[in-house]
Motif scaffolding. Sequence first.
Motif, PDB file in Angstrom:
ATOM      1  N   GLU A 156       0.762  -1.104  -0.090  1.00  0.00           N
ATOM      2  CA  GLU A 156       0.045  -0.026  -0.105  1.00  0.00           C
ATOM      3  C   GLU A 156       0.845   1.220  -0.037  1.00  0.00           C
ATOM      4  O   GLU A 156       1.707   1.206   0.815  1.00  0.00           O
ATOM      5  CB  GLU A 156      -0.871   0.240   1.025  1.00  0.00           C
ATOM      6  CG  GLU A 156      -2.117  -0.920   1.347  1.00  0.00           C
ATOM      7  CD  GLU A 156      -2.870  -0.874   2.460  1.00  0.00           C
ATOM      8  OE1 GLU A 156      -2.370  -0.479   3.493  1.00  0.00           O
ATOM      9  OE2 GLU A 156      -4.209  -1.324   2.327  1.00  0.00           O
ATOM     10  N   PRO A 157       0.506   2.179  -0.880  1.00  0.00           N
ATOM     11  CA  PRO A 157       1.265   3.386  -0.791  1.00  0.00           C
ATOM     12  C   PRO A 157       0.999   4.268   0.296  1.00  0.00           C
ATOM     13  O   PRO A 157      -0.084   4.038   0.918  1.00  0.00           O
ATOM     14  CB  PRO A 157       0.953   4.129  -2.032  1.00  0.00           C
ATOM     15  CG  PRO A 157      -0.568   3.543  -2.352  1.00  0.00           C
ATOM     16  CD  PRO A 157      -0.325   2.143  -1.703  1.00  0.00           C
ATOM     17  N   GLU A 158       1.954   4.847   0.898  1.00  0.00           N
ATOM     18  CA  GLU A 158       1.667   5.669   2.051  1.00  0.00           C
ATOM     19  C   GLU A 158       1.635   6.986   1.737  1.00  0.00           C
ATOM     20  O   GLU A 158       2.301   8.111   1.760  1.00  0.00           O
ATOM     21  CB  GLU A 158       2.993   5.671   3.149  1.00  0.00           C
ATOM     22  CG  GLU A 158       3.239   4.332   3.486  1.00  0.00           C
ATOM     23  CD  GLU A 158       4.653   4.321   4.334  1.00  0.00           C
ATOM     24  OE1 GLU A 158       5.110   5.200   4.867  1.00  0.00           O
ATOM     25  OE2 GLU A 158       4.979   3.050   4.673  1.00  0.00           O
ATOM     26  N   THR A 159       0.505   7.385   1.183  1.00  0.00           N
ATOM     27  CA  THR A 159       0.018   8.584   0.839  1.00  0.00           C
ATOM     28  C   THR A 159      -1.485   8.978   1.596  1.00  0.00           C
ATOM     29  O   THR A 159      -2.022   8.245   1.956  1.00  0.00           O
ATOM     30  CB  THR A 159      -0.396   8.773  -0.732  1.00  0.00           C
ATOM     31  OG1 THR A 159      -1.349   7.607  -1.097  1.00  0.00           O
ATOM     32  CG2 THR A 159       0.759   8.455  -1.665  1.00  0.00           C
ATOM     33  N   ALA A 202     -19.672   7.116  -4.330  1.00  0.00           N
ATOM     34  CA  ALA A 202     -18.618   8.306  -4.469  1.00  0.00           C
ATOM     35  C   ALA A 202     -17.433   7.535  -3.971  1.00  0.00           C
ATOM     36  O   ALA A 202     -17.412   6.903  -2.838  1.00  0.00           O
ATOM     37  CB  ALA A 202     -19.076   9.581  -3.797  1.00  0.00           C
ATOM     38  N   ARG A 203     -16.347   7.890  -4.446  1.00  0.00           N
ATOM     39  CA  ARG A 203     -15.023   7.432  -3.875  1.00  0.00           C
ATOM     40  C   ARG A 203     -14.043   8.398  -4.216  1.00  0.00           C
ATOM     41  O   ARG A 203     -13.938   9.201  -5.088  1.00  0.00           O
ATOM     42  CB  ARG A 203     -14.637   6.130  -4.576  1.00  0.00           C
ATOM     43  CG  ARG A 203     -14.418   5.989  -6.135  1.00  0.00           C
ATOM     44  CD  ARG A 203     -14.209   4.684  -6.453  1.00  0.00           C
ATOM     45  NE  ARG A 203     -13.945   4.707  -7.851  1.00  0.00           N
ATOM     46  CZ  ARG A 203     -15.165   4.012  -8.606  1.00  0.00           C
ATOM     47  NH1 ARG A 203     -16.223   3.688  -7.934  1.00  0.00           N
ATOM     48  NH2 ARG A 203     -15.284   4.238  -9.751  1.00  0.00           N
ATOM     49  N   ARG A 236      -8.897   3.968   2.344  1.00  0.00           N
ATOM     50  CA  ARG A 236      -8.908   3.034   3.501  1.00  0.00           C
ATOM     51  C   ARG A 236      -9.926   3.090   4.307  1.00  0.00           C
ATOM     52  O   ARG A 236     -10.585   2.199   4.885  1.00  0.00           O
ATOM     53  CB  ARG A 236      -7.512   2.853   4.423  1.00  0.00           C
ATOM     54  CG  ARG A 236      -6.726   1.878   3.580  1.00  0.00           C
ATOM     55  CD  ARG A 236      -5.609   1.559   4.614  1.00  0.00           C
ATOM     56  NE  ARG A 236      -4.363   2.540   4.909  1.00  0.00           N
ATOM     57  CZ  ARG A 236      -3.454   2.865   4.171  1.00  0.00           C
ATOM     58  NH1 ARG A 236      -3.371   2.394   2.913  1.00  0.00           N
ATOM     59  NH2 ARG A 236      -2.772   3.829   4.533  1.00  0.00           N
ATOM     60  N   VAL A 237     -10.330   4.632   4.910  1.00  0.00           N
ATOM     61  CA  VAL A 237     -11.403   4.699   5.641  1.00  0.00           C
ATOM     62  C   VAL A 237     -12.414   5.375   5.290  1.00  0.00           C
ATOM     63  O   VAL A 237     -13.722   5.936   5.796  1.00  0.00           O
ATOM     64  CB  VAL A 237     -10.729   5.676   6.798  1.00  0.00           C
ATOM     65  CG1 VAL A 237      -9.568   5.182   7.772  1.00  0.00           C
ATOM     66  CG2 VAL A 237     -10.452   7.054   6.117  1.00  0.00           C
ATOM     67  N   ASN A 265     -10.840  13.501   9.156  1.00  0.00           N
ATOM     68  CA  ASN A 265      -9.540  13.759  10.151  1.00  0.00           C
ATOM     69  C   ASN A 265      -9.681  12.971  11.246  1.00  0.00           C
ATOM     70  O   ASN A 265      -8.542  12.630  11.748  1.00  0.00           O
ATOM     71  CB  ASN A 265      -9.675  15.271  10.178  1.00  0.00           C
ATOM     72  CG  ASN A 265      -8.977  16.009   8.813  1.00  0.00           C
ATOM     73  OD1 ASN A 265      -8.240  15.408   8.060  1.00  0.00           O
ATOM     74  ND2 ASN A 265      -9.734  17.044   8.539  1.00  0.00           N
ATOM     75  N   THR A 266     -10.894  12.710  11.825  1.00  0.00           N
ATOM     76  CA  THR A 266     -10.725  12.158  13.090  1.00  0.00           C
ATOM     77  C   THR A 266     -10.337  10.594  13.037  1.00  0.00           C
ATOM     78  O   THR A 266      -9.735  10.050  13.579  1.00  0.00           O
ATOM     79  CB  THR A 266     -12.313  12.020  13.700  1.00  0.00           C
ATOM     80  OG1 THR A 266     -12.661  13.258  13.799  1.00  0.00           O
ATOM     81  CG2 THR A 266     -12.530  11.186  15.025  1.00  0.00           C
ATOM     82  N   LEU A 267     -10.837   9.977  11.794  1.00  0.00           N
ATOM     83  CA  LEU A 267     -10.402   8.663  11.725  1.00  0.00           C
ATOM     84  C   LEU A 267      -8.942   8.415  11.257  1.00  0.00           C
ATOM     85  O   LEU A 267      -8.345   7.712  11.431  1.00  0.00           O
ATOM     86  CB  LEU A 267     -11.208   7.913  10.369  1.00  0.00           C
ATOM     87  CG  LEU A 267     -12.735   7.622  10.914  1.00  0.00           C
ATOM     88  CD1 LEU A 267     -13.512   7.399   9.531  1.00  0.00           C
ATOM     89  CD2 LEU A 267     -12.791   6.632  11.949  1.00  0.00           C
ATOM     90  N   LEU A 268      -8.261   9.586  10.728  1.00  0.00           N
ATOM     91  CA  LEU A 268      -6.813   9.494  10.393  1.00  0.00           C
ATOM     92  C   LEU A 268      -6.114   9.973  11.325  1.00  0.00           C
ATOM     93  O   LEU A 268      -4.849  10.141  11.307  1.00  0.00           O
ATOM     94  CB  LEU A 268      -6.767  10.583   9.050  1.00  0.00           C
ATOM     95  CG  LEU A 268      -7.367  10.147   7.734  1.00  0.00           C
ATOM     96  CD1 LEU A 268      -7.399  11.141   6.787  1.00  0.00           C
ATOM     97  CD2 LEU A 268      -6.959   8.576   7.214  1.00  0.00           C
ATOM     98  N   GLY A 269      -6.676  10.272  12.586  1.00  0.00           N
ATOM     99  CA  GLY A 269      -5.942  10.837  13.926  1.00  0.00           C
ATOM    100  C   GLY A 269      -5.387  12.120  13.644  1.00  0.00           C
ATOM    101  O   GLY A 269      -4.311  12.502  14.212  1.00  0.00           O
ATOM    102  N   GLY A 270      -5.911  13.064  13.016  1.00  0.00           N
ATOM    103  CA  GLY A 270      -5.490  14.459  12.832  1.00  0.00           C
ATOM    104  C   GLY A 270      -5.966  15.208  11.694  1.00  0.00           C
ATOM    105  O   GLY A 270      -6.289  14.743  10.868  1.00  0.00           O
TER     106      GLY A 270
END
Length: 106
Positions: A23-26, A47-48, A33-34, A82-87
Amino acid sequence: MTRFRRSPRPIGIALDQARSQWEPETLLAEVQRVWSEAVGDVIAGEARPTGERGGVVTISCSASVWAQELDLMSPTIVDRLNTLLGGARVDRLRCVAATPNDFSRG
């Protein structure tokens, strides 16, 4: 001397390790993912996330009506992402209607 396991490992462990390596780290990959968790299955089916530049995530929608609706919902969606991504990493969404062929390719 190399030690070998006597019993096989569950394939899920091997697949998780392989996926994390590929998986790319972008930001786009993290949003993808979320995405379903952030917006729910119904919206995720219509939508995606398809692009990202400078904190602006492009959302390709199955129809212009979905693009308009998500544009109105974007402050809430950005907060959830942003909540799911931790910031705070997503600044805003850019919602566009994809052509039917583009959207069906997935």
